[in-house]
Design a protein around this motif. Structure first.
Motif, PDB file in Angstrom:
ATOM      1  N   THR A 293       0.820  -1.203   0.000  1.00  0.00           N
ATOM      2  CA  THR A 293       0.000   0.000   0.000  1.00  0.00           C
ATOM      3  C   THR A 293       0.853   1.252   0.000  1.00  0.00           C
ATOM      4  O   THR A 293       2.062   1.204  -0.160  1.00  0.00           O
ATOM      5  CB  THR A 293      -0.918  -0.007   1.232  1.00  0.00           C
ATOM      6  N   ARG A 294       0.243   2.394   0.243  1.00  0.00           N
ATOM      7  CA  ARG A 294       0.913   3.689   0.178  1.00  0.00           C
ATOM      8  C   ARG A 294       1.986   3.839   1.249  1.00  0.00           C
ATOM      9  O   ARG A 294       2.059   3.073   2.196  1.00  0.00           O
ATOM     10  CB  ARG A 294      -0.130   4.801   0.285  1.00  0.00           C
ATOM     11  N   GLY A 295       2.819   4.870   1.101  1.00  0.00           N
ATOM     12  CA  GLY A 295       3.902   5.126   2.039  1.00  0.00           C
ATOM     13  C   GLY A 295       3.427   5.323   3.464  1.00  0.00           C
ATOM     14  O   GLY A 295       2.353   5.852   3.704  1.00  0.00           O
ATOM     15  N   MET A 296       4.229   4.879   4.405  1.00  0.00           N
ATOM     16  CA  MET A 296       4.000   4.960   5.845  1.00  0.00           C
ATOM     17  C   MET A 296       2.953   3.957   6.305  1.00  0.00           C
ATOM     18  O   MET A 296       2.267   4.145   7.289  1.00  0.00           O
ATOM     19  CB  MET A 296       3.614   6.382   6.272  1.00  0.00           C
ATOM     20  N   SER A 297       2.861   2.851   5.592  1.00  0.00           N
ATOM     21  CA  SER A 297       1.949   1.776   5.981  1.00  0.00           C
ATOM     22  C   SER A 297       2.716   0.705   6.737  1.00  0.00           C
ATOM     23  O   SER A 297       3.745   0.239   6.260  1.00  0.00           O
ATOM     24  CB  SER A 297       1.313   1.133   4.751  1.00  0.00           C
ATOM     25  N   PRO A 298       2.225   0.293   7.898  1.00  0.00           N
ATOM     26  CA  PRO A 298       2.860  -0.823   8.598  1.00  0.00           C
ATOM     27  C   PRO A 298       2.772  -2.096   7.749  1.00  0.00           C
ATOM     28  O   PRO A 298       1.763  -2.359   7.103  1.00  0.00           O
ATOM     29  CB  PRO A 298       2.026  -0.962   9.876  1.00  0.00           C
ATOM     30  N   VAL A 299       3.872  -2.863   7.748  1.00  0.00           N
ATOM     31  CA  VAL A 299       3.956  -4.109   6.982  1.00  0.00           C
ATOM     32  C   VAL A 299       4.136  -5.256   7.973  1.00  0.00           C
ATOM     33  O   VAL A 299       4.985  -5.189   8.864  1.00  0.00           O
ATOM     34  CB  VAL A 299       5.136  -4.086   5.985  1.00  0.00           C
ATOM     35  N   TYR A 300       3.336  -6.301   7.809  1.00  0.00           N
ATOM     36  CA  TYR A 300       3.323  -7.428   8.740  1.00  0.00           C
ATOM     37  C   TYR A 300       3.647  -8.733   8.026  1.00  0.00           C
ATOM     38  O   TYR A 300       3.302  -8.919   6.857  1.00  0.00           O
ATOM     39  CB  TYR A 300       1.934  -7.562   9.375  1.00  0.00           C
ATOM     40  N   ASP A 301       4.273  -9.655   8.753  1.00  0.00           N
ATOM     41  CA  ASP A 301       4.480 -11.020   8.288  1.00  0.00           C
ATOM     42  C   ASP A 301       3.110 -11.707   8.306  1.00  0.00           C
ATOM     43  O   ASP A 301       2.427 -11.709   9.341  1.00  0.00           O
ATOM     44  CB  ASP A 301       5.464 -11.738   9.213  1.00  0.00           C
ATOM     45  N   ALA A 302       2.703 -12.272   7.187  1.00  0.00           N
ATOM     46  CA  ALA A 302       1.366 -12.864   7.093  1.00  0.00           C
ATOM     47  C   ALA A 302       1.226 -14.140   7.911  1.00  0.00           C
ATOM     48  O   ALA A 302       0.117 -14.522   8.278  1.00  0.00           O
ATOM     49  CB  ALA A 302       1.016 -13.143   5.627  1.00  0.00           C
ATOM     50  N   ALA A 303       2.332 -14.799   8.231  1.00  0.00           N
ATOM     51  CA  ALA A 303       2.246 -16.041   9.007  1.00  0.00           C
ATOM     52  C   ALA A 303       2.169 -15.777  10.507  1.00  0.00           C
ATOM     53  O   ALA A 303       1.409 -16.422  11.215  1.00  0.00           O
ATOM     54  CB  ALA A 303       3.445 -16.935   8.698  1.00  0.00           C
ATOM     55  N   SER A 304       2.950 -14.804  10.999  1.00  0.00           N
ATOM     56  CA  SER A 304       3.013 -14.571  12.447  1.00  0.00           C
ATOM     57  C   SER A 304       2.221 -13.350  12.904  1.00  0.00           C
ATOM     58  O   SER A 304       1.872 -13.245  14.079  1.00  0.00           O
ATOM     59  CB  SER A 304       4.468 -14.392  12.885  1.00  0.00           C
ATOM     60  N   GLY A 305       1.997 -12.397  12.013  1.00  0.00           N
ATOM     61  CA  GLY A 305       1.347 -11.143  12.391  1.00  0.00           C
ATOM     62  C   GLY A 305       2.299 -10.128  12.983  1.00  0.00           C
ATOM     63  O   GLY A 305       1.897  -9.021  13.322  1.00  0.00           O
ATOM     64  N   ASN A 306       3.584 -10.475  13.094  1.00  0.00           N
ATOM     65  CA  ASN A 306       4.580  -9.527  13.606  1.00  0.00           C
ATOM     66  C   ASN A 306       4.902  -8.481  12.554  1.00  0.00           C
ATOM     67  O   ASN A 306       4.902  -8.767  11.357  1.00  0.00           O
ATOM     68  CB  ASN A 306       5.867 -10.243  14.011  1.00  0.00           C
ATOM     69  N   ILE A 307       5.219  -7.285  13.011  1.00  0.00           N
ATOM     70  CA  ILE A 307       5.576  -6.211  12.079  1.00  0.00           C
ATOM     71  C   ILE A 307       6.984  -6.463  11.535  1.00  0.00           C
ATOM     72  O   ILE A 307       7.878  -6.916  12.257  1.00  0.00           O
ATOM     73  CB  ILE A 307       5.456  -4.828  12.744  1.00  0.00           C
ATOM     74  N   VAL A 308       7.162  -6.185  10.246  1.00  0.00           N
ATOM     75  CA  VAL A 308       8.470  -6.334   9.619  1.00  0.00           C
ATOM     76  C   VAL A 308       9.003  -5.018   9.073  1.00  0.00           C
ATOM     77  O   VAL A 308      10.163  -4.931   8.690  1.00  0.00           O
ATOM     78  CB  VAL A 308       8.460  -7.410   8.496  1.00  0.00           C
TER      79      VAL A 308
END
Length: 194
Positions: free
Chosen positions: A159-174
């Motif tokens: 998505t657009r800039g400044m969007s949090p990105v998460y690991d789809a398996a664990s839900g942890n932020i990457v």
């Protein structure tokens, strides 16, 4: 076998910490409305935005009417002021003129990305999209150690800039998506700081 995280649940929680930032660029020749996305860092109104949302090539005098629209409050706007940039200029700060009634972003456990990993990001559309929540899903295709660790994903996947990105398996932020690059996220700087 591990099941993927409930992306909708993560999106519903994350969007409570996202704001839409709007401002006008105005000089003697032009007046143009601009917008971007920010993360709420404190209840007193500190907002983190991509450094490119308000380009430092614009003279300060041209930046007018900065406001922050908060989800859950009918997207009413709060006036804000530009507070400055990070030393590397990748990010900048805004401060609302009054406390903000939004959830402070809490990233949780930050984990490293791996090649091939499925990731997703959460964002909010601007005014033209009705301030709706949306997500992007992609796979990590490259990890580059530059001034920051950058992770490349499939083009137009996130998505657009400044969007949090998460690991789809664990839900942890990457990481966080970077603006203008579209398919890149920052994990940590060259000193290993996250």
């Amino acid at each position: 076998v591990r099941a993927d995280v409930d992306i909708s649940a993560v999106a519903r929680q994350t969007v409570k910490s996202l704001v839409v930032v709007e401002y006008t660029v105005r000089n003697e020749n032009v007046s143009q409305d601009e917008s971007g996305q920010g993360l709420v860092l404190s209840k007193d109104g500190l907002i983190l935005i991509p450094g490119s949302t308000i380009p430092d090539s614009f003279p300060k005098e041209w930046i007018k009417d900065i406001k922050v629209r908060v989800p859950g409050k009918n997207f009413e706007s709060l006036p804000a002021k530009f507070w400055g940039r990070t030393r590397d200029r990748l990010f900048a700060y805004l401060k609302t003129t009054a406390p903000i009634d939004a959830t402070v972003f809490s990233p949780g456990t930050l984990v490293d990305s791996k090649l091939g990993e499925k990731v997703f990001s959460v964002a909010m559309l601007g005014k033209g999209g009705g301030y709706q929540t949306y997500v992007g899903v992609a796979h990590v295709k490259a990890i580059m150690d530059l001034t920051h660790t950058l992770v490349g994903t499939e083009s137009f996947g996130l998505t657009r800039g400044m969007s949090p990105v998460y690991d789809a398996a664990s839900g942890n932020i990457v990481g966080l998506t970077m603006p203008a690059l579209g398919d890149t996220m920052v994990l940590r700087d060259s000193d290993g700081a996250r």
